[in-house]
Design a protein around this motif. Structure first.
Motif, PDB file in Angstrom:
ATOM      1  N   ILE A 149       1.949  -9.346   0.493  1.00 45.17           N
ATOM      2  CA  ILE A 149       1.034  -8.199   0.488  1.00 45.17           C
ATOM      3  C   ILE A 149       1.230  -7.445   1.802  1.00 45.17           C
ATOM      4  CG2 ILE A 149      -1.398  -7.500   0.407  1.00 45.17           C
ATOM      5  CD1 ILE A 149      -1.734 -10.433  -0.963  1.00 45.17           C
ATOM      6  N   ASN A 173      -7.807  -2.214   4.936  1.00 46.88           N
ATOM      7  CA  ASN A 173      -7.000  -3.340   5.411  1.00 46.88           C
ATOM      8  C   ASN A 173      -7.840  -4.390   6.167  1.00 46.88           C
ATOM      9  OD1 ASN A 173      -7.347  -1.681   7.584  1.00 46.88           O
ATOM     10  ND2 ASN A 173      -5.163  -1.424   8.047  1.00 46.88           N
ATOM     11  N   CYS A 217       0.857  -1.193   0.000  1.00 47.37           N
ATOM     12  CA  CYS A 217       0.000   0.000   0.000  1.00 47.37           C
ATOM     13  C   CYS A 217       0.892   1.242   0.000  1.00 47.37           C
ATOM     14  CB  CYS A 217      -0.972  -0.022   1.170  1.00 47.37           C
ATOM     15  SG  CYS A 217      -0.537   1.014   2.548  1.00 47.37           S
ATOM     16  N   LYS A 273     -10.043 -11.085   3.180  1.00 50.36           N
ATOM     17  CA  LYS A 273      -9.892 -11.652   1.839  1.00 50.36           C
ATOM     18  C   LYS A 273      -8.746 -12.668   1.734  1.00 50.36           C
ATOM     19  CE  LYS A 273     -10.356  -7.757  -0.609  1.00 50.36           C
ATOM     20  NZ  LYS A 273      -9.928  -6.707  -1.543  1.00 50.36           N
ATOM     21  N   ILE A 274      -7.607 -12.339   2.313  1.00 45.80           N
ATOM     22  CA  ILE A 274      -6.412 -13.156   2.072  1.00 45.80           C
ATOM     23  C   ILE A 274      -6.556 -14.610   2.552  1.00 45.80           C
ATOM     24  CG2 ILE A 274      -3.904 -13.355   2.518  1.00 45.80           C
ATOM     25  CD1 ILE A 274      -4.908 -11.216   0.347  1.00 45.80           C
ATOM     26  N   SER A 276      -4.050  -1.666   0.581  1.00 45.70           N
ATOM     27  CA  SER A 276      -4.019  -3.132   0.485  1.00 45.70           C
ATOM     28  C   SER A 276      -5.407  -3.680   0.168  1.00 45.70           C
ATOM     29  CB  SER A 276      -3.474  -3.740   1.779  1.00 45.70           C
ATOM     30  OG  SER A 276      -4.387  -3.556   2.839  1.00 45.70           O
ATOM     31  N   GLY A 277      -6.435  -2.912   0.493  1.00 43.73           N
ATOM     32  CA  GLY A 277      -7.803  -3.330   0.182  1.00 43.73           C
ATOM     33  C   GLY A 277      -8.054  -3.450  -1.315  1.00 43.73           C
ATOM     34  N   THR A 316      -8.880  -6.584   3.475  1.00 40.86           N
ATOM     35  CA  THR A 316      -7.742  -7.431   3.075  1.00 40.86           C
ATOM     36  C   THR A 316      -7.563  -8.575   4.062  1.00 40.86           C
ATOM     37  OG1 THR A 316      -6.699  -5.393   2.372  1.00 40.86           O
ATOM     38  CG2 THR A 316      -5.317  -7.334   2.356  1.00 40.86           C
ATOM     39  N   LEU A 328       0.332 -12.011   4.101  1.00 34.74           N
ATOM     40  CA  LEU A 328      -0.139 -10.655   4.396  1.00 34.74           C
ATOM     41  C   LEU A 328       0.567 -10.172   5.654  1.00 34.74           C
ATOM     42  CD1 LEU A 328      -2.117  -8.239   4.136  1.00 34.74           C
ATOM     43  CD2 LEU A 328      -3.756  -9.578   5.471  1.00 34.74           C
ATOM     44  N   ASP A 340      -7.086  -7.987  -4.880  1.00 41.13           N
ATOM     45  CA  ASP A 340      -8.119  -9.026  -4.885  1.00 41.13           C
ATOM     46  C   ASP A 340      -7.540 -10.350  -5.367  1.00 41.13           C
ATOM     47  OD1 ASP A 340      -8.308  -9.129  -7.690  1.00 41.13           O
ATOM     48  OD2 ASP A 340      -9.835  -7.558  -7.728  1.00 41.13           O
TER      49      ASP A 340
END
Ligand code: FES
Length: 148
Positions: A65, A79, A14, A85-86, A44-45, A82, A105, A48
């Protein structure tokens, strides 16, 4: 003598904290392995699943990331997204037989240049242990043959 595997690691950082930390490390002339190539995203958001899948399909051995610490995201909750998601992305790639540790991450602030340098060194070694990305079949087979 077997050739040492030299991993290619894609960093997605980011802009506001992590990239600034990497920049500060560079300005302070801290040495880190050249295996990491960083691309900058505003948050970082923004990362994808397709970023990770494309990087793996194109031969990245690891994807690091980095974003701002929780509570410090310049877009308030990027974040947090994120962070949710990760693990899903890691689960997805493990379904394809790819070690989930190939995606990592980490929160890095602008003042964490020392921590970032150590993180990169450790991650390069972790990926070196895992060997080449299984999607790079020829390289993987050569590495497995040399290791046995
Ligand atoms: Fe850094 Fe959102 S701005 S993680």
């Amino acid at each position: 003598m077997p050739e040492e595997f030299d991993p290619y690691i894609l960093g997605i950082f980011c802009n506001w904290c992590s990239y600034a930390g990497a920049d500060a490390a560079g300005t302070s002339r801290m040495q880190r392995p050249a295996n990491l190539r960083i691309i900058r995203v505003m948050c970082s958001g923004r990362v994808d699943a397709t970023f990770v899948l494309k990087a793996l399909a194109n031969g990245a051995d690891g994807i690091l990331i980095c974003g701002c610490f929780p509570g410090d995201c310049h877009y308030v909750e990027g974040n947090y997204k994120t962070e949710r998601k990760i693990p899903i992305v890691q689960k997805l790639i493990s379904q394809f037989g790819i070690n989930p540790n190939r995606v990592k991450l980490q929160w890095i602030s602008a003042s964490d240049s020392v921590e970032l340098t150590e993180l990169v060194k450790e991650y390069v070694e972790e990926i070196r242990e895992l060997g080449p990305n299984p999607m790079k079949k020829e390289k993987r087979e050569k590495w497995e043959k040399e290791k046995s």
